[in-house]
Design a protein around this motif. Structure first.
Motif, PDB file in Angstrom:
ATOM      1  N   SER A  64      35.923  35.663  43.314  1.00  0.00           N
ATOM      2  CA  SER A  64      36.544  36.538  44.302  1.00  0.00           C
ATOM      3  C   SER A  64      35.667  37.763  44.532  1.00  0.00           C
ATOM      4  O   SER A  64      35.021  38.259  43.614  1.00  0.00           O
ATOM      5  CB  SER A  64      37.931  36.988  43.838  1.00  0.00           C
ATOM      6  N   PHE A  65      35.663  38.250  45.778  1.00  0.00           N
ATOM      7  CA  PHE A  65      34.804  39.387  46.077  1.00  0.00           C
ATOM      8  C   PHE A  65      35.325  40.655  45.413  1.00  0.00           C
ATOM      9  O   PHE A  65      36.434  40.697  44.889  1.00  0.00           O
ATOM     10  CB  PHE A  65      34.659  39.575  47.586  1.00  0.00           C
ATOM     11  N   VAL A  66      34.492  41.678  45.432  1.00  0.00           N
ATOM     12  CA  VAL A  66      34.819  42.932  44.758  1.00  0.00           C
ATOM     13  C   VAL A  66      35.882  43.689  45.554  1.00  0.00           C
ATOM     14  O   VAL A  66      35.792  43.823  46.763  1.00  0.00           O
ATOM     15  CB  VAL A  66      33.564  43.816  44.615  1.00  0.00           C
ATOM     16  N   TYR A  67      36.888  44.180  44.857  1.00  0.00           N
ATOM     17  CA  TYR A  67      37.901  45.023  45.484  1.00  0.00           C
ATOM     18  C   TYR A  67      38.275  46.118  44.489  1.00  0.00           C
ATOM     19  O   TYR A  67      38.055  45.978  43.270  1.00  0.00           O
ATOM     20  CB  TYR A  67      39.122  44.212  45.920  1.00  0.00           C
ATOM     21  N   PRO A  68      38.785  47.253  44.985  1.00  0.00           N
ATOM     22  CA  PRO A  68      38.943  48.435  44.126  1.00  0.00           C
ATOM     23  C   PRO A  68      39.729  48.205  42.841  1.00  0.00           C
ATOM     24  O   PRO A  68      39.323  48.672  41.775  1.00  0.00           O
ATOM     25  CB  PRO A  68      39.661  49.432  45.053  1.00  0.00           C
ATOM     26  N   ALA A 113      30.223  45.420  50.187  1.00  0.00           N
ATOM     27  CA  ALA A 113      30.573  44.453  51.229  1.00  0.00           C
ATOM     28  C   ALA A 113      30.414  43.026  50.727  1.00  0.00           C
ATOM     29  O   ALA A 113      29.548  42.740  49.894  1.00  0.00           O
ATOM     30  CB  ALA A 113      29.712  44.662  52.476  1.00  0.00           C
ATOM     31  N   GLU A 114      31.255  42.147  51.253  1.00  0.00           N
ATOM     32  CA  GLU A 114      31.154  40.720  50.951  1.00  0.00           C
ATOM     33  C   GLU A 114      29.977  40.110  51.694  1.00  0.00           C
ATOM     34  O   GLU A 114      29.338  39.179  51.216  1.00  0.00           O
ATOM     35  CB  GLU A 114      32.463  40.025  51.344  1.00  0.00           C
ATOM     36  N   GLY A 134      26.630  37.048  47.165  1.00  0.00           N
ATOM     37  CA  GLY A 134      25.984  38.238  46.629  1.00  0.00           C
ATOM     38  C   GLY A 134      26.890  39.425  46.386  1.00  0.00           C
ATOM     39  O   GLY A 134      28.083  39.430  46.708  1.00  0.00           O
ATOM     40  N   LEU A 135      26.284  40.449  45.796  1.00  0.00           N
ATOM     41  CA  LEU A 135      26.897  41.756  45.622  1.00  0.00           C
ATOM     42  C   LEU A 135      26.043  42.735  46.416  1.00  0.00           C
ATOM     43  O   LEU A 135      24.881  42.967  46.083  1.00  0.00           O
ATOM     44  CB  LEU A 135      26.919  42.141  44.141  1.00  0.00           C
TER      45      LEU A 135
END
Length: 325
Positions: A64-68, A113-114, A134-135
């Motif tokens: 899963s992408f980065v979220y706060p 950003a995703e 990626g990150l």
């Protein structure tokens, strides 16, 4: 906090375990229908959420992408990443971070950003930034640094990414002067620093440090030409790591190393991790190219090269492409 954010936070706190819709509704003080709508909305945003009859819901995929909420779970830095902006898609995290910096965003503000539609690399190149691999992150730095010290920020960031990567996977990350991270002779990260210097004081107004790390397999995301030089952590190490955890580790290492800018103590590790020193290189400066041997990195992170005529130079800009013999 919105209903969707509340549901996401509850699922995150469940640490991968199932939590029923009834429990979510009661805990959050909302209806089960609201829970269902929030889960579907999160799925549309790209979150992988499993559902199982009589068990409920759980966050399923460590890709899963980065979220706060997830980033804060791992974050140990004092300033970097405490204020964060996350996007599913953006033109460039550096562009957005520069805008925020001009609007007085505080030191350590981080943009993630995703995917990027116009990712930026050095020398005006594009940085390939597909979704799901990626990150892509940019960090705003507002520190009282002289211009000559601020020039070390990119090298400091490179050491930090290498340290963070090695902390989470069985790798021996190397640094190609000045800003690329390599694993097994393949590029897995590029770094671009853009800065504003006061002409009056000669001091740093702000710097924006953009880092693009290929985390998951890029074999189906990059073309064959790019795959000759670029790879990812998963492709080279054979493991899947959580992007939120990697992001937090980078921010922690970066904050620690930024404290060493003035005394330059991080340079020793930058030098040890170099995959450029000890190789012949093609030095490109503007429109000129010269063949040279890279023999050291000095305490200003300049690449020391010796040209074929015996003359030596400390490079603080340009490009040094390794020549494979």
């Amino acid at each position: 906090m919105s209903t969707k954010e509340k549901v996401l936070s509850a699922l995150e706190n469940a640490d991968g375990n199932y939590i029923s819709g009834a429990v979510l509704a009661e805990t959050l003080g909302i209806s089960r229908n609201s829970v269902w709508k929030a889960v579907n909305s999160l799925r549309e945003d790209g979150f992988k959420i499993d559902s199982l009859r009589n068990n409920g819901y759980r966050l399923a995929d460590e890709r899963s992408f980065v979220y706060p909420q997830r980033l804060q779970k791992y974050l140990s830095s004092r300033y970097l990443g405490k204020q964060v902006y996350c996007f599913k898609e953006i033109d460039s995290t550096n562009n957005y971070a520069k805008k925020l910096a001009h609007e007085n965003a505080p030191h350590g503000t981080t943009v993630i950003a995703e995917s990027q539609t116009a990712g930026k690399g050095r020398m005006g190149r594009n940085f390939n930034s597909p979704a799901g691999t990626g990150l892509y992150m940019s960090v705003i730095l507002k520190m009282p640094l002289k211009a000559e010290t601020a020039q070390l920020i990119t090298s400091c960031a490179a050491v930090s990414v290498a340290q963070a990567t090695d902390a989470l996977c069985p790798a021996e990350s190397k640094i190609k002067w000045v800003n690329d991270i390599f694993i097994n002779d393949r590029k897995i990260c590029g770094i671009l620093t853009e800065a504003s210097i006061s002409f009056e004081t000669g001091m740093l107004d702000f710097a924006v440090v953009g880092m693009g790390i290929n985390v998951y397999s890029v074999k189906n995301a990059f073309d064959s030409q790019l795959l000759e030089t670029a790879s990812s952590i998963e492709d080279e190490c054979g493991i899947v790591i959580d992007r939120s955890q990697l992001c937090a580790e980078i921010l922690s290492c970066f904050e620690k190393n930024l404290g060493l800018l003035e005394n330059r103590r991080f340079i020793d590790e930058y030098r040890k991790r170099s995959c450029t020193v000890g190789n012949y290189v093609m030095v490109t400066k503007g429109n000129s190219q010269r063949h040279a041997y890279a023999f050291d990195i000095d305490d200003s992170a300049c690449l020391m090269v010796r040209y074929d005529d015996g003359s030596e130079e400390a490079l603080n800009s340009g490009e040094a492409r390794i020549i494979k013999l």
